[in-house]
Design a protein around this motif. Structure first.
Motif, PDB file in Angstrom:
ATOM      1  N   LEU A   1      18.461 -23.263 -18.176  1.00 52.95           N
ATOM      2  CA  LEU A   1      18.924 -24.519 -17.563  1.00 52.95           C
ATOM      3  C   LEU A   1      18.624 -25.714 -18.469  1.00 52.95           C
ATOM      4  O   LEU A   1      19.358 -26.697 -18.481  1.00 52.95           O
ATOM      5  CB  LEU A   1      18.238 -24.688 -16.197  1.00 52.95           C
TER       6      LEU A   1
ATOM      7  N   ALA B   1      27.230 -28.595  -9.740  1.00 48.79           N
ATOM      8  CA  ALA B   1      25.763 -28.441  -9.672  1.00 48.79           C
ATOM      9  C   ALA B   1      25.396 -27.368  -8.651  1.00 48.79           C
ATOM     10  O   ALA B   1      24.484 -26.556  -8.884  1.00 48.79           O
ATOM     11  CB  ALA B   1      25.116 -29.777  -9.313  1.00 48.79           C
ATOM     12  N   GLN B   2      26.098 -27.350  -7.511  1.00 47.81           N
ATOM     13  CA  GLN B   2      25.811 -26.350  -6.475  1.00 47.81           C
ATOM     14  C   GLN B   2      26.061 -24.940  -6.985  1.00 47.81           C
ATOM     15  O   GLN B   2      25.284 -24.013  -6.732  1.00 47.81           O
ATOM     16  CB  GLN B   2      26.683 -26.595  -5.240  1.00 47.81           C
TER      17      GLN B   2
ATOM     18  N   ALA C   1      23.369 -23.940  -9.386  1.00 51.59           N
ATOM     19  CA  ALA C   1      22.136 -23.692  -8.630  1.00 51.59           C
ATOM     20  C   ALA C   1      22.159 -22.297  -8.005  1.00 51.59           C
ATOM     21  O   ALA C   1      21.172 -21.553  -8.063  1.00 51.59           O
ATOM     22  CB  ALA C   1      21.965 -24.755  -7.550  1.00 51.59           C
ATOM     23  N   GLN C   2      23.315 -21.957  -7.452  1.00 46.97           N
ATOM     24  CA  GLN C   2      23.484 -20.642  -6.813  1.00 46.97           C
ATOM     25  C   GLN C   2      23.300 -19.523  -7.846  1.00 46.97           C
ATOM     26  O   GLN C   2      22.600 -18.543  -7.598  1.00 46.97           O
ATOM     27  CB  GLN C   2      24.895 -20.605  -6.225  1.00 46.97           C
TER      28      GLN C   2
ATOM     29  N   LYS D   1      21.683 -19.692 -10.705  1.00 47.14           N
ATOM     30  CA  LYS D   1      20.322 -19.715 -11.262  1.00 47.14           C
ATOM     31  C   LYS D   1      19.234 -19.432 -10.219  1.00 47.14           C
ATOM     32  O   LYS D   1      18.065 -19.251 -10.575  1.00 47.14           O
ATOM     33  CB  LYS D   1      20.041 -21.084 -11.906  1.00 47.14           C
TER      34      LYS D   1
ATOM     35  N   VAL E   1      18.094 -21.654  -8.019  1.00 50.23           N
ATOM     36  CA  VAL E   1      17.256 -22.845  -7.857  1.00 50.23           C
ATOM     37  C   VAL E   1      17.993 -23.821  -6.928  1.00 50.23           C
ATOM     38  O   VAL E   1      19.130 -23.558  -6.521  1.00 50.23           O
ATOM     39  CB  VAL E   1      16.948 -23.534  -9.213  1.00 50.23           C
ATOM     40  N   SER E   2      17.365 -24.958  -6.617  1.00 49.59           N
ATOM     41  CA  SER E   2      18.026 -25.924  -5.730  1.00 49.59           C
ATOM     42  C   SER E   2      19.006 -26.782  -6.537  1.00 49.59           C
ATOM     43  O   SER E   2      18.808 -26.992  -7.744  1.00 49.59           O
ATOM     44  CB  SER E   2      16.982 -26.828  -5.072  1.00 49.59           C
ATOM     45  N   PRO E   3      20.048 -27.309  -5.875  1.00 52.05           N
ATOM     46  CA  PRO E   3      20.963 -28.228  -6.562  1.00 52.05           C
ATOM     47  C   PRO E   3      20.211 -29.442  -7.113  1.00 52.05           C
ATOM     48  O   PRO E   3      20.559 -29.950  -8.178  1.00 52.05           O
ATOM     49  CB  PRO E   3      21.935 -28.651  -5.461  1.00 52.05           C
ATOM     50  N   GLU E   4      19.162 -29.885  -6.405  1.00 47.63           N
ATOM     51  CA  GLU E   4      18.383 -31.044  -6.857  1.00 47.63           C
ATOM     52  C   GLU E   4      17.737 -30.757  -8.212  1.00 47.63           C
ATOM     53  O   GLU E   4      17.685 -31.628  -9.076  1.00 47.63           O
ATOM     54  CB  GLU E   4      17.279 -31.392  -5.847  1.00 47.63           C
ATOM     55  N   GLU E   5      17.272 -29.528  -8.369  1.00 44.80           N
ATOM     56  CA  GLU E   5      16.648 -29.186  -9.647  1.00 44.80           C
ATOM     57  C   GLU E   5      17.691 -29.167 -10.773  1.00 44.80           C
ATOM     58  O   GLU E   5      17.425 -29.642 -11.882  1.00 44.80           O
ATOM     59  CB  GLU E   5      15.926 -27.830  -9.559  1.00 44.80           C
ATOM     60  N   VAL E   6      18.863 -28.624 -10.466  1.00 45.15           N
ATOM     61  CA  VAL E   6      19.931 -28.613 -11.476  1.00 45.15           C
ATOM     62  C   VAL E   6      20.270 -30.040 -11.898  1.00 45.15           C
ATOM     63  O   VAL E   6      20.386 -30.344 -13.088  1.00 45.15           O
ATOM     64  CB  VAL E   6      21.195 -27.893 -10.939  1.00 45.15           C
TER      65      VAL E   6
END
Ligand code: NI
Length: 254
Positions: free
Chosen positions: A195, A226-227, A230-231, A233, A235-240
Motif C-alpha cells: 500500500l 479507495a473502497q 481496502a477490500q 488489502k 484494511v479500512s478505506p480510511e487507512e487506504v
C-alpha cells in the motif's frame, strides 16, 4: 482527505461546470488535486487552474501521442512551464504503442528528453505507458529514473512488472479500472504491491469506476476506488486514504 494524483479538469468535458465542480471538492473530502498536462496547451491550462485553486497543482509535460508537436523551440517553453511554483512533476510523458502515431522513435526521443528535463528540475515524473512495458522500463532504467522518482499512472501491466517498477523506485497509480468486473489484472497488482507504493487517481474525465462506469469521471468518485483497494488489502478505506495521501505528498514533495 483524499489526494487525487491525476486528473484533467482542463478537458472540454468540464466546460459547463468546471468551476462549480472544482470548488466543491474540498467539502467532499478531496484535499489535493494534480491536474496533469498532456501537451503544451493543456500544461498552460493546468497551470492556470493551479493558480486559481490553492489545492490544485499542475504537472508539465507532453504525452507520447502528442510528442510530434515538440521541437527545440517549444521545448524551451516547456522548460519555462516546469519552473512554475505550482508545477510539482513532469508529465504525463512516456510511450504509447496502442496508437500507430507518432512512430516509436519520435516517442522515445521526447520521452528521454523530458526525463532529463525532470532531472534538471529535480521533479518526479508521471509516466503514461500503454502496450510498451519493456521499452518504458528500459528507458527509465537507462536514465537512472530511480533517482528522479515518480508514478506509473493508470497501471495496466502485470503484477510482476509492477514489482519491477516498484523496485526501480516508482509508485503505481490505481484508478477506476480496479472496480471493473474485467479488471482482474489490476486487482492482482493491488494485491502484490505494498500500500505504501500505491497512489489514488481518476484520470478524469476518463475511466469512471463502478457504479458510474461509462459516465464522466471526477475526483468525487475516488471513494469507490479507495473502497475497492481496502477490500483487496483487507484494511479500512480510511487507512487506504491516509496512506495513499502520505505517498502522494512524498512523491510530489509537498
Ligand atoms: Ni492522464
Amino acid at each position: 482527505m483524499i489526494f487525487e494524483t491525476h486528473a484533467h479538469y482542463d478537458n472540454e468535458a468540464f466546460d459547463a461546470d468546471r468551476d462549480a465542480l472544482l470548488a466543491s471538492l474540498p467539502a467532499n473530502g478531496i484535499g489535493s488535486v494534480v491536474n496533469a498536462g498532456a501537451s503544451l496547451d493543456s500544461t498552460a491550462a493546468s497551470i492556470r487552474l493551479a493558480e486559481t485553486y490553492p489545492f490544485v497543482y499542475a504537472s508539465a509535460g507532453v504525452h507520447p501521442s502528442e510528442s510530434a508537436e515538440l521541437n527545440e523551440e517549444n521545448f524551451a517553453q516547456l522548460r519555462e512551464q516546469c519552473r512554475h511554483r505550482k508545477v510539482v512533476a513532469v508529465g504525463e510523458i512516456g510511450l504509447d504503442y496502442y496508437w500507430d502515431e507518432p512512430e516509436p522513435e519520435t516517442q522515445k526521443i521526447w520521452f528521454a528528453r523530458q526525463l532529463e528535463l525532470a532531472r534538471e528540475m529535480q521533479k518526479p515524473v508521471i509516466i503514461h505507458s500503454r502496450d510498451a512495458a519493456k521499452d518504458t522500463y528500459d528507458i527509465l532504467a537507462a536514465h537512472g529514473a530511480g533517482e528522479i522518482g515518480g508514478v506509473i499512472h493508470c497501471f495496466s501491466y502485470s503484477p510482476e512488472m509492477a514489482l519491477e517498477y516498484v523496485k526501480l523506485g516508482f509508485y503505481i497509480g490505481v484508478g477506476g479500472v480496479v472496480t471493473f468486473k474485467n479488471g482482474k489484472k489490476l486487482k492482482d497488482v493491488v494485491k502484490a504491491v505494498p500500500l505504501e507504493r500505491i497512489l489514488l487517481e481518476t484520470d478524469s474525465p476518463y475511466l469512471s469506476p463502478e457504479p458510474n462506469r461509462g459516465k464522466r469521471n471526477s475526483s468525487l468518485n475516488l471513494p469507490y476506488i479507495a473502497q475497492k483497494i481496502a477490500q483487496i488489502k483487507g484494511v479500512s478505506p480510511e487507512e487506504v486514504v491516509a496512506v495513499t495521501h502520505r505517498n502522494a505528498r512524498q512523491m510530489y514533495r509537498l
